[in-house]
Design an enzyme around this catalytic site. Structure first.
Site, PDB file in Angstrom:
ATOM      1  N   ASN A   1      -7.348   2.281   2.387  1.00  9.68           N
ATOM      2  CA  ASN A   1      -8.708   2.772   2.587  1.00  9.68           C
ATOM      3  C   ASN A   1      -9.750   2.099   1.694  1.00  9.68           C
ATOM      4  O   ASN A   1     -10.926   2.054   2.047  1.00  9.68           O
ATOM      5  CB  ASN A   1      -8.767   4.292   2.427  1.00  9.68           C
ATOM      6  CG  ASN A   1      -8.249   4.760   1.086  1.00  9.68           C
ATOM      7  OD1 ASN A   1      -7.204   4.316   0.621  1.00  9.68           O
ATOM      8  ND2 ASN A   1      -8.978   5.663   0.451  1.00  9.68           N
TER       9      ASN A   1
ATOM     10  N   GLY B   1      -1.759   6.805  -3.097  1.00  2.00           N
ATOM     11  CA  GLY B   1      -1.268   7.053  -1.749  1.00  2.00           C
ATOM     12  C   GLY B   1      -0.984   8.516  -1.524  1.00  2.00           C
ATOM     13  O   GLY B   1      -1.542   9.390  -2.193  1.00  2.00           O
ATOM     14  N   GLY B   2      -0.066   8.800  -0.588  1.00  2.00           N
ATOM     15  CA  GLY B   2       0.240  10.163  -0.211  1.00  2.00           C
ATOM     16  C   GLY B   2       1.172  10.862  -1.186  1.00  2.00           C
ATOM     17  O   GLY B   2       1.951  10.226  -1.895  1.00  2.00           O
TER      18      GLY B   2
ATOM     19  N   THR C   1       5.071  10.310  -0.663  1.00  2.00           N
ATOM     20  CA  THR C   1       5.509   9.007  -1.157  1.00  2.00           C
ATOM     21  C   THR C   1       5.513   8.988  -2.679  1.00  2.00           C
ATOM     22  O   THR C   1       6.422   8.449  -3.310  1.00  2.00           O
ATOM     23  CB  THR C   1       4.603   7.891  -0.617  1.00  2.00           C
ATOM     24  OG1 THR C   1       4.591   7.939   0.812  1.00  2.00           O
ATOM     25  CG2 THR C   1       5.102   6.520  -1.061  1.00  2.00           C
ATOM     26  N   GLY C   2       4.489   9.577  -3.279  1.00  2.53           N
ATOM     27  CA  GLY C   2       4.432   9.646  -4.734  1.00  2.53           C
ATOM     28  C   GLY C   2       5.611  10.395  -5.325  1.00  2.53           C
ATOM     29  O   GLY C   2       6.188   9.982  -6.334  1.00  2.53           O
TER      30      GLY C   2
ATOM     31  N   GLU D   1      -2.425   8.647  -8.056  1.00  2.00           N
ATOM     32  CA  GLU D   1      -3.526   9.360  -7.418  1.00  2.00           C
ATOM     33  C   GLU D   1      -3.063   9.655  -6.008  1.00  2.00           C
ATOM     34  O   GLU D   1      -2.851   8.744  -5.210  1.00  2.00           O
ATOM     35  CB  GLU D   1      -4.810   8.514  -7.450  1.00  2.00           C
ATOM     36  CG  GLU D   1      -6.058   9.299  -7.083  1.00  2.00           C
ATOM     37  CD  GLU D   1      -6.286   9.354  -5.599  1.00  2.00           C
ATOM     38  OE1 GLU D   1      -5.958  10.406  -4.980  1.00  2.00           O
ATOM     39  OE2 GLU D   1      -6.776   8.376  -5.040  1.00  2.00           O
TER      40      GLU D   1
ATOM     41  N   CYS E   1      -9.875   9.660  -0.285  1.00  2.71           N
ATOM     42  CA  CYS E   1      -9.222  10.707  -1.077  1.00  2.71           C
ATOM     43  C   CYS E   1     -10.215  11.739  -1.604  1.00  2.71           C
ATOM     44  O   CYS E   1      -9.835  12.869  -1.903  1.00  2.71           O
ATOM     45  CB  CYS E   1      -8.431  10.093  -2.221  1.00  2.71           C
ATOM     46  SG  CYS E   1      -9.400   9.041  -3.316  1.00  2.71           S
TER      47      CYS E   1
END
Length: 483
Positions: free
Chosen positions: A157, A233-234, A237-238, A253, A287
């Site tokens: 993004n 990212g999401g 996934t984090g 983040e 975000c």
């Protein structure tokens, strides 16, 4: 110069531009047209980059601060001299309009210049060891040293500036860094690497590896020589990265479901303009994007009417046209996901005020009310152009509702009452609160990050530098008669 000519189907591996036989197609989400291709790196490329980065970390740590400053400023100069080319690349490979892309380029330049400035302020302190009895003959200090090799995983993004937010402070702090950009938007990251290459960054300090996360992600994040992972990212996934990473620093983040509160004493027109922009910037793939707006009942109908009217004025279409307000989402798949979430909400009783339609990757700016608590939109980050309006009795209810989700990145509140503003500041569970602005406000110098499911640590150059360096204590024991 065309985008294809800029990269020539190469990635930046330890200071060298290299081909690979396997390729990834980079397509414009507007019409799925092919822009160019980049290499599909494999695990061996990651291992090679890490081996080279070991030497790169030594080179970077030995660079005098004035050289780090010079390289960062020269890279910023390169981008400034070619800013329209950078903006066009951002707009073509991603979702941003050309106007939004130009703002991102300007922020990237600022990010690199801030990194150059903060490089001269990596300071330590003297330590009064004689504060403890028996240590009167000790004197010392601490200083900060580079952490070593940093792995940076970046989203689609903000494909240029979010990469700069990791590369800039890493270089300022004397580290080596390996960047894995989003598969759908790798060109902006490669352009940034080109700027650093031309700015004279020593080889092996920086790699930008293009590839599929399921092939190169694990070798990168689990390698013991990688001492820090900086991920944007999401949340899922984090969490997966955190479980796999092992004993190393992690900065993350992970997004949000950002609330904005509008009290009855607010300047309504200003609140409407700010929250509409905050909801639909970059097609809502942001975000910090406004997802929930809590409005005091006394002004709810007025706010709702003006918000919907302003939303309907949004011009959707070709990203490269100067008068376009919003372009497509990043892929058809993501637009379909948002469509499904909205349809689920409508099936469970939500009211559609405008939007709710999809054409390919384009999803129209959508406004809802009466959103039930048991739908996905109420709990998760939509990452699309959808916003929900809620009437609330008072500030207390607005704060309680704002804090209900498992996210806490940023929030906004519109009010003229300082006491109410400070109550929100103290009680809202977020990493940042914007007073008389939407949640979607940030400058690149401020600490940026969240609480709860929104992440760990802080970005923002000064604060990222703290994460990317470590303190080393030095203590001298002297003969007692020498002090």
């Amino acid at each position: 110069m065309s985008v294809a000519k800029i990269q020539g189907k190469k990635m930046f591996l330890a200071g060298e531009w290299v081909h690979r036989h396997r390729l990834i197609e980079v397509r414009d989400p507007k019409d799925n047209s092919l822009i160019t291709t980049v290499p599909a790196a494999g695990a061996n490329d990651v291992l090679y980059a890490i081996e080279e980065a070991k030497e790169g970390a030594k080179i970077a740590a030995a660079m005098p601060v004035h050289e780090r400053i010079a390289v960062l400023n020269r890279a910023a100069d390169r981008i400034a001299a070619n800013k329209e080319e950078y903006a066009l690349t951002i707009a073509r490979e991603g979702s941003k309009t050309i106007k939004e892309a130009r703002k991102e380029v300007a922020r990237c330049i600022e990010t690199l210049r801030l990194s150059a400035e903060e490089a001269r302020r990596i300071n330590g302190e003297t330590i009064p060891f004689d504060q403890m009895p028996g240590n009167e003959n000790r004197i010392g200090y601490y200083y900060r040293f580079p952490i070593g090799i940093i792995a940076a995983i970046t989203p689609f993004n903000d494909p240029l500036n979010l990469v700069a937010h990791k590369v800039g402070p890493a270089i300022a702090g004397g580290n080596a860094i390996i960047v894995k950009p989003a598969t759908v938007t790798p060109l902006s990251a490669l352009l940034l690497a080109e700027a650093f290459d031309q700015a004279g960054l020593p080889p092996k300090v920086l790699s930008v590896i293009t590839g599929y996360a399921n092939e190169i992600g694990d070798p990168l994040v689990t390698h013991p020589d990688v001492r820090m992972i900086s991920f944007t990212g999401g949340m899922s996934t984090g969490e997966a990265i955190a479980r796999k990473a092992g004993l190393k620093k992690i900065a993350m983040e992970l997004g949000s479901n950002s609330p904005v509160i509008v009290l009855s004493d607010a300047e309504i027109d200003d609140a409407v303009e700010s929250t509409v922009s905050g909801a639909f910037w970059a097609a809502g793939q942001n975000c910090l994007g406004v997802q929930r707006v809590y409005v005091e009942e006394a002004v709810f109908e007025e706010f709702k009417e003006k918000f919907v009217e302003r939303t309907k004025q949004y011009r959707i279409g070709d990203k490269l046209l100067e008068d376009t307000d919003m372009g497509p989402m990043i892929t058809d798949k993501e637009a379909i996901r948002v469509e499904n979430w909205v349809n689920e909400a409508l099936d469970k009783g939500a009211t559609l005020l405008c939007g709710g339609k999809r054409e390919g990757a384009f999803y129209m700016p959508t406004v809802l009310t009466d959103l039930p608590d048991n739908c996905t939109l109420a709990k998760e980050e939509v990452f699309g152009p959808v916003v929900t309006l809620y009437p609330v009795r008072d500030l207390n209810e607005a704060i309680q509702e704002s804090n209900r989700v498992h996210y806490g990145l940023q929030a906004g509140i519109f009010t003229r009452d300082l006491e109410k503003a400070f109550e929100a500041i103290q009680r809202m569970e977020v990493g940042g609160i914007m007073v008389n602005d939407s949640s979607d406000y940030r400058i690149d110098a401020m600490p940026f990050g969240g609480v709860k499911g929104s992440g760990l640590g802080r970005e923002g150059i000064k604060f990222a530098l703290q994460e990317m360096t470590e303190p080393k204590v030095v203590c001298f024991k002297l003969a007692k008669n020498k002090l």
